[in-house]
Design a protein around this motif. Structure first.
Motif, PDB file in Angstrom:
ATOM      1  N   PHE A   9       0.851  -1.196   0.000  1.00  0.00           N
ATOM      2  CA  PHE A   9       0.000   0.000   0.000  1.00  0.00           C
ATOM      3  C   PHE A   9       0.882   1.240   0.000  1.00  0.00           C
ATOM      4  CE2 PHE A   9      -2.019   3.482   2.297  1.00  0.00           C
ATOM      5  CZ  PHE A   9      -3.235   3.589   1.651  1.00  0.00           C
ATOM      6  N   TYR A  10       0.531   2.203  -0.859  1.00  0.00           N
ATOM      7  CA  TYR A  10       1.247   3.484  -0.858  1.00  0.00           C
ATOM      8  C   TYR A  10       0.277   4.601  -1.198  1.00  0.00           C
ATOM      9  CZ  TYR A  10       4.246   7.377  -2.032  1.00  0.00           C
ATOM     10  OH  TYR A  10       4.809   8.621  -2.058  1.00  0.00           O
ATOM     11  N   ARG A  11       0.395   5.702  -0.448  1.00  0.00           N
ATOM     12  CA  ARG A  11      -0.421   6.891  -0.737  1.00  0.00           C
ATOM     13  C   ARG A  11       0.362   8.141  -0.383  1.00  0.00           C
ATOM     14  NH1 ARG A  11      -5.962   7.074   2.222  1.00  0.00           N
ATOM     15  NH2 ARG A  11      -4.606   7.466   4.028  1.00  0.00           N
ATOM     16  N   GLY A  12       0.402   9.082  -1.292  1.00  0.00           N
ATOM     17  CA  GLY A  12       1.052  10.367  -1.061  1.00  0.00           C
ATOM     18  C   GLY A  12       0.050  11.505  -1.145  1.00  0.00           C
ATOM     19  N   GLN A  13       0.137  12.438  -0.216  1.00  0.00           N
ATOM     20  CA  GLN A  13      -0.770  13.587  -0.180  1.00  0.00           C
ATOM     21  C   GLN A  13       0.043  14.871  -0.022  1.00  0.00           C
ATOM     22  OE1 GLN A  13      -2.790  11.653   3.203  1.00  0.00           O
ATOM     23  NE2 GLN A  13      -4.719  12.076   2.146  1.00  0.00           N
ATOM     24  N   ASN A  14      -0.332  15.891  -0.785  1.00  0.00           N
ATOM     25  CA  ASN A  14       0.374  17.164  -0.729  1.00  0.00           C
ATOM     26  C   ASN A  14      -0.619  18.316  -0.799  1.00  0.00           C
ATOM     27  OD1 ASN A  14       3.452  16.455  -1.220  1.00  0.00           O
ATOM     28  ND2 ASN A  14       2.253  15.174  -2.600  1.00  0.00           N
ATOM     29  N   THR A  15      -0.342  19.351  -0.037  1.00  0.00           N
ATOM     30  CA  THR A  15      -1.141  20.572  -0.121  1.00  0.00           C
ATOM     31  C   THR A  15      -0.233  21.768   0.145  1.00  0.00           C
ATOM     32  OG1 THR A  15      -3.123  21.708   0.720  1.00  0.00           O
ATOM     33  CG2 THR A  15      -1.773  20.543   2.318  1.00  0.00           C
ATOM     34  N   GLY A  16      -0.564  22.905  -0.450  1.00  0.00           N
ATOM     35  CA  GLY A  16       0.284  24.077  -0.292  1.00  0.00           C
ATOM     36  C   GLY A  16      -0.490  25.371  -0.396  1.00  0.00           C
ATOM     37  N   LEU A  17       0.074  26.431   0.177  1.00  0.00           N
ATOM     38  CA  LEU A  17      -0.529  27.760   0.162  1.00  0.00           C
ATOM     39  C   LEU A  17       0.569  28.785  -0.089  1.00  0.00           C
ATOM     40  CD1 LEU A  17      -2.921  29.746   0.786  1.00  0.00           C
ATOM     41  CD2 LEU A  17      -2.143  29.676   3.179  1.00  0.00           C
ATOM     42  N   ASN A  18       0.309  29.711  -0.978  1.00  0.00           N
ATOM     43  CA  ASN A  18       1.265  30.770  -1.282  1.00  0.00           C
ATOM     44  C   ASN A  18       0.531  32.109  -1.291  1.00  0.00           C
ATOM     45  OD1 ASN A  18       3.762  31.880  -2.037  1.00  0.00           O
ATOM     46  ND2 ASN A  18       3.151  31.905  -4.188  1.00  0.00           N
ATOM     47  N   TRP A  19       0.982  33.059  -0.448  1.00  0.00           N
ATOM     48  CA  TRP A  19       0.335  34.370  -0.351  1.00  0.00           C
ATOM     49  C   TRP A  19       1.395  35.458  -0.482  1.00  0.00           C
ATOM     50  CZ3 TRP A  19       0.595  38.134   3.739  1.00  0.00           C
ATOM     51  CH2 TRP A  19      -0.303  39.203   3.580  1.00  0.00           C
ATOM     52  N   MET A  20       1.173  36.367  -1.420  1.00  0.00           N
ATOM     53  CA  MET A  20       2.112  37.469  -1.653  1.00  0.00           C
ATOM     54  C   MET A  20       1.373  38.790  -1.516  1.00  0.00           C
ATOM     55  SD  MET A  20       4.586  38.161  -4.950  1.00  0.00           S
ATOM     56  CE  MET A  20       5.537  36.689  -4.603  1.00  0.00           C
ATOM     57  N   HIS A  21       2.034  39.740  -0.825  1.00  0.00           N
ATOM     58  CA  HIS A  21       1.403  41.036  -0.593  1.00  0.00           C
ATOM     59  C   HIS A  21       2.438  42.147  -0.743  1.00  0.00           C
ATOM     60  CE1 HIS A  21      -1.359  43.988   1.033  1.00  0.00           C
ATOM     61  NE2 HIS A  21      -0.429  44.384   1.885  1.00  0.00           N
ATOM     62  N   ILE A  91       4.902   9.237   7.091  1.00  0.00           N
ATOM     63  CA  ILE A  91       5.819  10.346   7.316  1.00  0.00           C
ATOM     64  C   ILE A  91       5.145  11.633   6.838  1.00  0.00           C
ATOM     65  CG2 ILE A  91       8.084  11.321   6.790  1.00  0.00           C
ATOM     66  CD1 ILE A  91       9.109   8.528   6.294  1.00  0.00           C
ATOM     67  N   GLY A  92       5.046  12.612   7.719  1.00  0.00           N
ATOM     68  CA  GLY A  92       4.427  13.893   7.389  1.00  0.00           C
ATOM     69  C   GLY A  92       5.380  15.037   7.660  1.00  0.00           C
ATOM     70  N   ALA A  93       5.303  16.071   6.836  1.00  0.00           N
ATOM     71  CA  ALA A  93       6.183  17.234   6.999  1.00  0.00           C
ATOM     72  C   ALA A  93       5.372  18.515   6.809  1.00  0.00           C
ATOM     73  CB  ALA A  93       7.330  17.196   6.001  1.00  0.00           C
TER      74      ALA A  93
END
Length: 206
Positions: A9-21, A91-93
């Motif tokens: 079993f293998y599963r990878g999850q990614n999420t990201g946020l980028n805010w510029m001001h 493993i989470g980062a």
């Protein structure tokens, strides 16, 4: 061999946020946040049945380790399930960073300052049970490896015991300051300072 399979079993999850001001035409800030998680699992096909005990071999202490033992019989193909099964690791980062760019007007825009910092937290939870059902090696002590097997006389045995579960955490931090000085159209001087701290991994349950 039927009954000796495995389920990976293998599963990878990614999420990201980028805010510029842009606070002013000369001051800009950028914030970034992200999280990724990978889970890897490997489970023996006969995990729910204590095959080792039913065959007369030592039974694993933990029911999750149930299955067939590894048999190495001289002159025959090995009979085995994955030696590292069961395995279940996640493993989470978490990564957070902020960067500020400032171009002052008092030096003719020849200088560009950058300041920022970063924080990263890494977590590793899971277990991997090596040789939890045992590895029994029959070399033919009696003169015949099959006879060794029937008499229960392995020449060597490997057996894993104990709790392999880990709940590791690691924290990383960094701060920096950088100045790009444009001395001429052909020459730019980069002057900066960076500080980093990386903690040693620790287990939150021990």
């Amino acid at each position: 061999l039927p009954g000796y399979g495995d389920f990976p079993f293998y599963r990878g999850q990614n999420t990201g946020l980028n805010w510029m001001h842009s606070f002013t035409p000369r001051v800009t800030n950028e914030f970034r946040g992200g999280y990724n998680r990978d889970r890897l699992g490997l489970f023996q096909q006969s995990q729910s049945t204590n095959q080792s005990g039913e065959l007369g071999f030592p039974a694993p202490e933990n029911p999750r380790d149930y299955g067939y033992p590894i048999l190495q019989i001289t002159g025959y193909e090995n009979i085995r399930e994955p030696l590292q099964a069961p395995e279940n690791n996640a493993i989470g980062a978490l990564d957070l960073s902020d960067n500020l760019v400032w171009s002052p007007s008092w030096d003719g825009s020849r200088t560009h300052f950058r300041f920022g910092g970063e924080y990263r937290r890494i977590g590793d939870n899971g277990y991997i049970d090596f040789y939890s059902r045992g590895d029994f090696i029959f070399l033919g002590v009696t003169g015949n490896s099959i006879e060794d097997l029937l008499l229960g006389l392995p020449a060597a045995t490997l057996m894993g015991f104990g709790n392999s579960a880990t709940h590791l955490r690691n924290n990383e931090s960094a701060l920096y300051g950088l100045d790009d000085i444009h001395l001429s159209s052909r020459l730019t001087l980069n002057v900066g300072l960076r500080w980093e701290y990386n903690s040693a991994p620790y287990d939150i349950k021990s």
